[in-house]
Design an enzyme around this catalytic site. Structure first.
Site, PDB file in Angstrom:
ATOM      1  N   SER A  74       0.825  -1.211   0.000  1.00 54.40           N
ATOM      2  CA  SER A  74       0.000   0.000   0.000  1.00 54.40           C
ATOM      3  C   SER A  74       0.858   1.259   0.000  1.00 54.40           C
ATOM      4  O   SER A  74       0.577   2.232  -0.715  1.00 54.40           O
ATOM      5  CB  SER A  74      -0.924   0.005   1.225  1.00 54.40           C
ATOM      6  OG  SER A  74      -1.844  -1.056   1.177  1.00 54.40           O
TER       7      SER A  74
ATOM      8  N   ASP B  53      -7.258  -7.851   4.058  1.00 52.01           N
ATOM      9  CA  ASP B  53      -6.452  -8.665   3.141  1.00 52.01           C
ATOM     10  C   ASP B  53      -5.967  -9.971   3.759  1.00 52.01           C
ATOM     11  O   ASP B  53      -5.412 -10.819   3.056  1.00 52.01           O
ATOM     12  CB  ASP B  53      -5.239  -7.861   2.657  1.00 52.01           C
ATOM     13  CG  ASP B  53      -5.618  -6.797   1.648  1.00 52.01           C
ATOM     14  OD1 ASP B  53      -6.627  -6.975   0.941  1.00 52.01           O
ATOM     15  OD2 ASP B  53      -4.915  -5.775   1.568  1.00 52.01           O
TER      16      ASP B  53
ATOM     17  N   ARG C  10     -12.985 -13.975  -2.513  1.00 52.80           N
ATOM     18  CA  ARG C  10     -12.064 -14.733  -1.661  1.00 52.80           C
ATOM     19  C   ARG C  10     -12.766 -15.661  -0.680  1.00 52.80           C
ATOM     20  O   ARG C  10     -12.170 -16.649  -0.232  1.00 52.80           O
ATOM     21  CB  ARG C  10     -11.112 -13.770  -0.924  1.00 52.80           C
ATOM     22  CG  ARG C  10     -10.057 -13.208  -1.868  1.00 52.80           C
ATOM     23  CD  ARG C  10      -9.103 -12.254  -1.183  1.00 52.80           C
ATOM     24  NE  ARG C  10      -8.012 -11.893  -2.102  1.00 52.80           N
ATOM     25  CZ  ARG C  10      -7.228 -10.831  -1.935  1.00 52.80           C
ATOM     26  NH1 ARG C  10      -7.411 -10.037  -0.906  1.00 52.80           N
ATOM     27  NH2 ARG C  10      -6.275 -10.575  -2.801  1.00 52.80           N
TER      28      ARG C  10
END
Length: 443
Positions: A29, A320, A351
């Site tokens: 990031s 994440d 996911r």
């Protein structure tokens, strides 16, 4: 022996302790943001330990196409001459980089030349209305293709707005704040809860006037038309990458792993808090600060985990890391429930569905829910051939699952791990994991 993430498949054999001290690549990031902000800053920026991976290389390539001069001292050290962007010769290809395209849309909305932002088939499936809607409220001339990329952006006068985020999102917040640098008045973003604040920290380090007010600092205001000083920073290690090694160290027998120099930004450490609540033996040491970001070493030792319930603000702080948390939950005693994580459905893949489907091939029982999942453990995992689905976090999570399965496992489409963690296989092998590049065959 080492493995190379350019290989398509990996054979993993279980057993053996994982030990040692290692580092992980620079934070993904922060690496995205560093390149963009250096490009619009005035002067020469120096960035060290930059993440040279698929997604960040895509952002770097797009910035180069905009005429920004970039010198690479080595793979992870960049010198960027900012302040002189120009129209690209064609569409900017962000490949699979969701962060790259969403943040860059905010920057490009304020430029005096047109641009087109595009990417891979995978990226074209990801929703873009969440950024185009607030940017249009600012006056941006931006069009999507059925709510997805390619994004066509034309010059327009931007106005300052106050925008309340429907859900906490660092990408949406950052796109608005970056566009706000080019507005005619201050721009304010109100977030319903904590989200990654790397953009705010980095903007402050460049001398930008940006304030945080309200409960828990969730009202962020940026003043436009400011001079941005160049960057001089070392990118800390990515806690999202460290999470795979930490879970491996917690689950593999007789293991003791330390990951050094990791970003400990409190908006990113939900995975550490969750694992600690599950009973993980995790210790932090050598905590300091670098470029406005807290960093430190994280030690993980083999632990008996227990199930917990995760929801609310914690979800945003570890969005994440849920694929690898799913692996930890399968080995934890009792019930693990994850809720409020519907965002997982629109990542590089769905996911929740993909991880559950692949782990079922290994004998796992997982109850999928619309906004999360339920797992009762501990469960025994068997050997199988599983697929990374061109999603780096899926491929790496399945690799760790293979380490704690009863038999050998093959992860196909594993090269995508390089999107965020180049050297993932080497790191595991160096601390004792039995992992080899392979062709797809029965384990």
């Amino acid at each position: 022996m080492t493995a190379d993430l350019r290989h398509e498949h990996f054979t993993i054999r279980p057993g053996g302790a994982l030990r040692g001290a290692l580092t992980v690549p620079g934070d993904k990031s922060i690496s995205h943001r560093a390149v963009m902000l250096a490009a619009i800053a005035q002067g020469v920026s120096e960035i060290r330990n930059w993440l040279a991976a698929g997604d960040t290389e895509a952002t770097l390539g797009a910035i180069r196409e905009l005429g920004v001069q970039i010198e690479r001292q080595d793979a992870n050290t960049l010198t960027i001459h900012g302040g002189a962007m120009r129209q690209a010769a064609g569409p900017l290809n962000l490949m699979n980089a969701g962060t790259g395209i969403r943040l860059l849309a905010g920057v490009m909305a304020g430029q005096d030349f047109p641009s087109v932002l595009d990417g891979s088939v995978q990226l074209r499936r990801r929703p873009m209305k969440r950024i185009t809607a607030p940017l249009k409220l600012m006056g941006a001339d931006i069009e999507s293709h059925n709510g997805a990329c390619p994004l066509h952006i034309r010059p327009a006068k931007l106005t300052g707005i106050t925008y309340e985020l429907p859900v906490a999102s660092a990408q949406v917040k950052s796109a608005i704040l970056l566009a706000g640098l080019y507005g005619d008045a201050p721009t304010t973003v109100i977030q319903p809860g904590p989200a990654r604040d790397h953009s705010e920290r980095m903007l402050r380090s460049l001398g930008v006037e940006i304030s945080q007010d309200g409960a828990d600092g969730n009202t962020i205001t940026v003043v436009p038309n400011q001079h941005l000083n160049p960057l001089n920073m070392t990118v800390p290690g990515d806690v999202s990458s460290a999470a795979f090694l930490l879970v491996a160290g917690l689950l593999a027998p007789d293991s003791d792993l330390t990951v050094k120099g990791v970003n400990l930004n409190p908006t990113r450490t939900g995975i550490i808090d969750a694992l600690t609540e599950m009973g993980a033996d995790i210790q932090l040491s050598n905590v300091s600060e670098q470029a406005g970001e807290p960093i430190g070493d994280i030690r993980a030792r083999t632990s008996q985990l227990r199930g917990i319930e995760i929801g609310g603000e914690t979800v945003v702080r570890m969005i994440d890391e849920f694929p690898i948390l799913m692996v930890a939950a399968l080995k934890a005693e009792g019930e693990t429930i994850v809720r409020d994580a519907k965002e997982l459905r629109v990542k590089e893949t769905d996911r929740i569905a993909v991880m559950a489907g692949e782990l079922r091939k290994m004998g796992a029982e997982i109850e999928e829910r619309d906004d999360g999942f339920r797992i009762i453990g501990p469960q025994n995992l068997t050997g199988a051939i599983v697929d990374g689905h061109d999603d780096h976090r899926i491929a790496m999570s399945l690799t760790i699952a293979g380490l704690v399965s009863a038999e050998g496992t093959i992860v196909t489409d594993a090269a995508c791990a390089g999107d965020s963690f180049p050297g993932f296989a080497e790191a595991l092998i160096n601390c004792g994991a039995k992992l080899l590049p392979s062709a797809a065959q029965s384990p």
